[in-house]
Enzyme design. Structure first.
Site, PDB file in Angstrom:
ATOM      1  N   GLU A 114      16.538 -56.042 -59.522  1.00 48.54           N
ATOM      2  CA  GLU A 114      17.810 -55.400 -59.212  1.00 48.54           C
ATOM      3  C   GLU A 114      17.822 -54.998 -57.744  1.00 48.54           C
ATOM      4  O   GLU A 114      16.791 -55.037 -57.062  1.00 48.54           O
ATOM      5  CB  GLU A 114      18.025 -54.160 -60.086  1.00 48.54           C
ATOM      6  CG  GLU A 114      17.031 -53.039 -59.813  1.00 48.54           C
ATOM      7  CD  GLU A 114      17.310 -51.801 -60.627  1.00 48.54           C
ATOM      8  OE1 GLU A 114      18.315 -51.789 -61.369  1.00 48.54           O
ATOM      9  OE2 GLU A 114      16.544 -50.836 -60.531  1.00 48.54           O
ATOM     10  N   ASN A 116      19.253 -51.706 -55.429  1.00 54.42           N
ATOM     11  CA  ASN A 116      19.894 -50.395 -55.345  1.00 54.42           C
ATOM     12  C   ASN A 116      20.616 -50.305 -54.010  1.00 54.42           C
ATOM     13  O   ASN A 116      19.981 -50.352 -52.947  1.00 54.42           O
ATOM     14  CB  ASN A 116      18.849 -49.278 -55.457  1.00 54.42           C
ATOM     15  CG  ASN A 116      18.269 -49.175 -56.848  1.00 54.42           C
ATOM     16  OD1 ASN A 116      19.005 -49.078 -57.817  1.00 54.42           O
ATOM     17  ND2 ASN A 116      16.956 -49.217 -56.960  1.00 54.42           N
ATOM     18  N   ARG A 118      21.813 -48.216 -51.898  1.00 55.69           N
ATOM     19  CA  ARG A 118      21.826 -46.858 -51.351  1.00 55.69           C
ATOM     20  C   ARG A 118      20.460 -46.573 -50.726  1.00 55.69           C
ATOM     21  O   ARG A 118      19.552 -47.388 -50.832  1.00 55.69           O
ATOM     22  CB  ARG A 118      22.111 -45.836 -52.456  1.00 55.69           C
ATOM     23  CG  ARG A 118      21.132 -45.941 -53.622  1.00 55.69           C
ATOM     24  CD  ARG A 118      21.489 -45.003 -54.765  1.00 55.69           C
ATOM     25  NE  ARG A 118      20.708 -45.275 -55.953  1.00 55.69           N
ATOM     26  CZ  ARG A 118      19.491 -44.836 -56.186  1.00 55.69           C
ATOM     27  NH1 ARG A 118      18.890 -44.086 -55.259  1.00 55.69           N
ATOM     28  NH2 ARG A 118      18.847 -45.119 -57.303  1.00 55.69           N
TER      29      ARG A 118
END
Length: 452
Positions: A114, A116, A118
């Site tokens: 995945e 993220n 941020r």
């Protein structure tokens, strides 16, 4: 169990992707979890800031982040970094991001998991090895400016630093650099898992870089204290008793100047509750030392220790006992009519609680322990172990339940926690429903024990 697992995965899918469809992927039996910090600007520039090892996990939560990741080749490092950069460029990404990978330790292959989008809470450990302020970079990119440096200008990490990012239960972040851990500022009043992290970081397999996501499970015998081990229990008790001596001498030194001036030779008695109950008799001697006598309930012998304490200012003391000089730090505060006393000396930390200025009890661990039953409510009352969202109630109010039976599912910190009946009986006062937010310690239900 399968039903709960299916429900949990379906719930998570609906929350994240807005549909309940799931797909099966390859199962890696010995995985490492490695993530790559990337950064992009609005001019198409993307670079990576090396890797963070995230394999040290408990209950699927990262508890140690280490950078650079140990025991990987330069070639692997290059391929992983380029894969992360390519993923960001493929979607035209700008700003801070973390691309996460699962690494098969048996084959050396890595797989995208995945991204993220941020700046993650563990970013300071990356800042420390590259010498850059990533929050400042975010501001620059948001202002339409290019990244301040290129990939080739980044500092190459030369030393291995470890970071301990979060206490699982309290959702608080602690950034502890292991190489400096003996100098960390004491945290009193906030339960942490620092002791457990120290055991992890000192484990021979961890020091050798032999990590994967099942590390704690595989080495649990080394990492967790066996309460049935008599030798370990006695050692822990002796350590707590020594700390009690140091606490008493230090507090007397700080607070009892009148006693020292006017009552030399007087004795005061203080009952202390540890894993066993003790009686402490404290005598101030003319030479300035304290004679502390322990009489354990059920034993005929007494333990006597002579202690000399010097107040260095604030809550710092120099204490001499058994020919050993120690630096002692205390933190004392009152909450809910209970006086809490924390003591640190060397690598040791103990926490004592004093009720009504009489009874003290110590905790053998400083890490948070959730109590599902509380004496401030009727027997059988079950309270929320942490703040969270009730996602499913599995049993109706009034139903008969068995000890250990699942009653409801609580979601907190991206995980689902099954709350179970603490005893057999009938469910009463079920106070929550699906979709309801609950606070830490709030009453969920009560199990009334049946005597028929």
């Amino acid at each position: 169990m399968i039903s709960l697992t299916h429900f949990g995965s379906t719930t998570r899918s609906c929350c994240i992707f807005w549909h309940k469809h799931k797909f099966a992927g390859k199962y890696i039996t010995q995985p490492r979890h490695i993530e790559v910090q990337i950064f992009g600007d609005k001019f198409g520039n993307v670079l990576h800031l090396y890797k963070r090892e995230c394999s040290m996990q408990r209950r699927q939560q990262k508890i140690i982040e280490e950078t650079p990741a140990p025991c990987v080749t330069d070639e692997f490092h290059s391929h992983l970094g380029q894969a992360a950069v390519s993923a960001a460029k493929a979607v035209g990404y700008h700003n801070a991001g973390t691309v996460e990978f699962i690494v098969d330790t048996t084959t050396g292959q890595f797989y995208f998991m995945e991204m993220n989008t941020r700046l993650q809470v563990e970013h300071p450990v990356t800042e420390m090895i590259v010498g850059q302020d990533l929050v400042e970079w975010q501001i620059l990119v948001a202002n339409g400016e290019p990244l301040p440096i290129s990939q080739v200008m980044l500092l190459k990490p030369e030393s291995m630093l470890k970071m301990f990012p979060k206490d699982f239960f309290l959702q608080l972040e602690f950034f502890i650099i292991i190489i400096l851990y003996q100098f960390y500022q004491q945290v009193a009043g906030v339960p942490t898992n620092i002791k457990f992290l120290q055991r992890l970081a000192n484990h021979r397999a961890f020091e050798g870089g032999n990590v994967e996501t099942h590390f704690i499970e595989h080495h649990k015998d080394d990492l967790f204290v066996d309460p049935n081990n008599k030798v370990i229990s006695e050692d822990a008790y002796d350590a707590a008793r020594l700390s009690a001596n140091l606490v008493v001498a230090s507090l007397c030194e700080k607070e009892s100047s009148a006693l020292k001036e006017n009552h030399s030779g007087d004795r005061s008695v203080l009952p202390i509750c540890s894993s066993k109950r003790l009686i402490l008799s404290i005598t101030y001697r003319p030479d300035g030392n304290y004679l502390i006598q322990h009489l354990q309930i059920g034993e005929n012998s007494a333990h006597i220790l002579e202690v000399k304490a010097s107040h260095l200012g604030n809550d710092s003391f120099r204490v001499e006992a058994d020919g050993v000089t120690m630096h002692v730090s205390l933190a004392v505060y009152t909450k809910d009519q209970i006086k809490h006393i924390h003591i640190w000396h060397g690598p040791h930390h103990h926490h004592f609680r004093q009720k009504l200025a009489l009874e003290l009890s110590s905790e053998d661990e400083t890490q948070h322990r959730t109590s599902f039953e509380t004496t401030s409510y009727p027997p059988g009352t079950v309270v929320a172990p942490m703040a969270g969202l009730v996602v499913k109630v599995l049993v109706e109010d009034g139903a008969k339940v068995e000890e250990g039976q699942s009653v409801l599912v609580l979601e907190a910190m991206k995980m689902e926690h099954v709350v179970k009946a603490t005893s057999g009986g009938f469910l009463q006062g079920l106070k929550v429903s699906a979709g309801q937010q609950v606070s830490d310690g709030s009453v969920l239900f009560r199990v009334k024990v049946s005597h028929f």
